[in-house]
Design a protein around this motif. Sequence first.
Motif, PDB file in Angstrom:
ATOM      1  N   ALA A 116      -5.846  37.177  38.309  1.00  0.00           N
ATOM      2  CA  ALA A 116      -5.324  37.631  39.605  1.00  0.00           C
ATOM      3  C   ALA A 116      -5.930  36.810  40.740  1.00  0.00           C
ATOM      4  O   ALA A 116      -5.246  36.461  41.706  1.00  0.00           O
ATOM      5  CB  ALA A 116      -5.614  39.121  39.802  1.00  0.00           C
ATOM      6  N   VAL A 117      -7.222  36.488  40.627  1.00  0.00           N
ATOM      7  CA  VAL A 117      -7.883  35.653  41.634  1.00  0.00           C
ATOM      8  C   VAL A 117      -7.201  34.287  41.690  1.00  0.00           C
ATOM      9  O   VAL A 117      -6.899  33.773  42.775  1.00  0.00           O
ATOM     10  CB  VAL A 117      -9.393  35.489  41.327  1.00  0.00           C
ATOM     11  CG1 VAL A 117     -10.015  34.412  42.209  1.00  0.00           C
ATOM     12  CG2 VAL A 117     -10.115  36.813  41.505  1.00  0.00           C
ATOM     13  N   LEU A 118      -6.943  33.683  40.539  1.00  0.00           N
ATOM     14  CA  LEU A 118      -6.320  32.356  40.507  1.00  0.00           C
ATOM     15  C   LEU A 118      -4.896  32.386  41.060  1.00  0.00           C
ATOM     16  O   LEU A 118      -4.479  31.466  41.774  1.00  0.00           O
ATOM     17  CB  LEU A 118      -6.340  31.804  39.087  1.00  0.00           C
ATOM     18  CG  LEU A 118      -7.728  31.511  38.523  1.00  0.00           C
ATOM     19  CD1 LEU A 118      -7.647  31.120  37.051  1.00  0.00           C
ATOM     20  CD2 LEU A 118      -8.434  30.435  39.328  1.00  0.00           C
ATOM     21  N   ILE A 119      -4.151  33.443  40.741  1.00  0.00           N
ATOM     22  CA  ILE A 119      -2.788  33.593  41.274  1.00  0.00           C
ATOM     23  C   ILE A 119      -2.847  33.672  42.800  1.00  0.00           C
ATOM     24  O   ILE A 119      -2.150  32.939  43.502  1.00  0.00           O
ATOM     25  CB  ILE A 119      -2.111  34.854  40.699  1.00  0.00           C
ATOM     26  CG1 ILE A 119      -1.801  34.659  39.208  1.00  0.00           C
ATOM     27  CG2 ILE A 119      -0.825  35.198  41.466  1.00  0.00           C
ATOM     28  CD1 ILE A 119      -1.467  35.946  38.469  1.00  0.00           C
ATOM     29  N   LEU A 120      -3.680  34.571  43.302  1.00  0.00           N
ATOM     30  CA  LEU A 120      -3.766  34.766  44.749  1.00  0.00           C
ATOM     31  C   LEU A 120      -4.321  33.534  45.453  1.00  0.00           C
ATOM     32  O   LEU A 120      -3.805  33.125  46.494  1.00  0.00           O
ATOM     33  CB  LEU A 120      -4.617  36.001  45.067  1.00  0.00           C
ATOM     34  CG  LEU A 120      -4.777  36.338  46.552  1.00  0.00           C
ATOM     35  CD1 LEU A 120      -3.427  36.494  47.248  1.00  0.00           C
ATOM     36  CD2 LEU A 120      -5.610  37.600  46.708  1.00  0.00           C
ATOM     37  N   GLN A 121      -5.337  32.897  44.877  1.00  0.00           N
ATOM     38  CA  GLN A 121      -5.918  31.718  45.520  1.00  0.00           C
ATOM     39  C   GLN A 121      -4.907  30.580  45.601  1.00  0.00           C
ATOM     40  O   GLN A 121      -4.819  29.892  46.626  1.00  0.00           O
ATOM     41  CB  GLN A 121      -7.184  31.258  44.797  1.00  0.00           C
ATOM     42  CG  GLN A 121      -7.955  30.204  45.577  1.00  0.00           C
ATOM     43  CD  GLN A 121      -8.474  30.725  46.910  1.00  0.00           C
ATOM     44  OE1 GLN A 121      -9.195  31.716  46.959  1.00  0.00           O
ATOM     45  NE2 GLN A 121      -8.101  30.068  48.006  1.00  0.00           N
ATOM     46  N   SER A 122      -4.104  30.387  44.557  1.00  0.00           N
ATOM     47  CA  SER A 122      -3.101  29.312  44.613  1.00  0.00           C
ATOM     48  C   SER A 122      -2.043  29.631  45.673  1.00  0.00           C
ATOM     49  O   SER A 122      -1.575  28.737  46.381  1.00  0.00           O
ATOM     50  CB  SER A 122      -2.465  29.073  43.242  1.00  0.00           C
ATOM     51  OG  SER A 122      -1.649  30.142  42.853  1.00  0.00           O
ATOM     52  N   TYR A 123      -1.700  30.900  45.810  1.00  0.00           N
ATOM     53  CA  TYR A 123      -0.761  31.309  46.857  1.00  0.00           C
ATOM     54  C   TYR A 123      -1.345  31.038  48.248  1.00  0.00           C
ATOM     55  O   TYR A 123      -0.686  30.454  49.103  1.00  0.00           O
ATOM     56  CB  TYR A 123      -0.427  32.802  46.702  1.00  0.00           C
ATOM     57  CG  TYR A 123       0.445  33.327  47.807  1.00  0.00           C
ATOM     58  CD1 TYR A 123       1.829  33.189  47.748  1.00  0.00           C
ATOM     59  CD2 TYR A 123      -0.108  33.942  48.929  1.00  0.00           C
ATOM     60  CE1 TYR A 123       2.632  33.653  48.771  1.00  0.00           C
ATOM     61  CE2 TYR A 123       0.693  34.407  49.959  1.00  0.00           C
ATOM     62  CZ  TYR A 123       2.057  34.262  49.882  1.00  0.00           C
ATOM     63  OH  TYR A 123       2.857  34.716  50.888  1.00  0.00           O
ATOM     64  N   LEU A 124      -2.591  31.454  48.454  1.00  0.00           N
ATOM     65  CA  LEU A 124      -3.244  31.252  49.754  1.00  0.00           C
ATOM     66  C   LEU A 124      -3.355  29.764  50.098  1.00  0.00           C
ATOM     67  O   LEU A 124      -3.102  29.352  51.231  1.00  0.00           O
ATOM     68  CB  LEU A 124      -4.641  31.891  49.753  1.00  0.00           C
ATOM     69  CG  LEU A 124      -4.702  33.405  49.597  1.00  0.00           C
ATOM     70  CD1 LEU A 124      -6.150  33.857  49.417  1.00  0.00           C
ATOM     71  CD2 LEU A 124      -4.042  34.111  50.752  1.00  0.00           C
TER      72      LEU A 124
END
Length: 145
Positions: free
Chosen positions: A126-134
């Motif tokens: 979830a961190v990697l998904i959100l960080q790539s989005y940000l």
Amino acid sequence: MRIMGLDFGSVTVGVAISDPLGWTAQGIETVRYVEHKKNMLFDRIGELIKEYEVEMIVVGLPKDLIGTETQRAAASRGFAKSVRRKFKIPVELWDERLTTMAAERILIAADLSRKKRKQVIDKEAAVLILQSYLDKKRLEQKNDE
């Protein structure tokens, strides 16, 4: 504006939250649920939305290496639609290609045992998904300036 990232799985959902400026993602927890009792899952997500004052949610969309949606993608789309309807905030689907494998590598490098990795891998994804989005949104904003 805080954004929540969700890695939706068949038994667990990894949860990450952005900092107030939308620069970094931090893992919050992994929520376990039973398919026929999703109301408990939605209750917990609702509590986190309220606690962190979340204004938007990003849900990982499973794709294979060539970018085709996997069988699990339909479930993620349905979950995102339910979240949008239930909480009345924007929900965006985001390509989660290879995030679980990347999360696994990060956790192995951190020397976590297999048992501990299993407990936190969805949160890390979830961190990697959100960080790539940000990161993508910040780059788009910089290019617009």
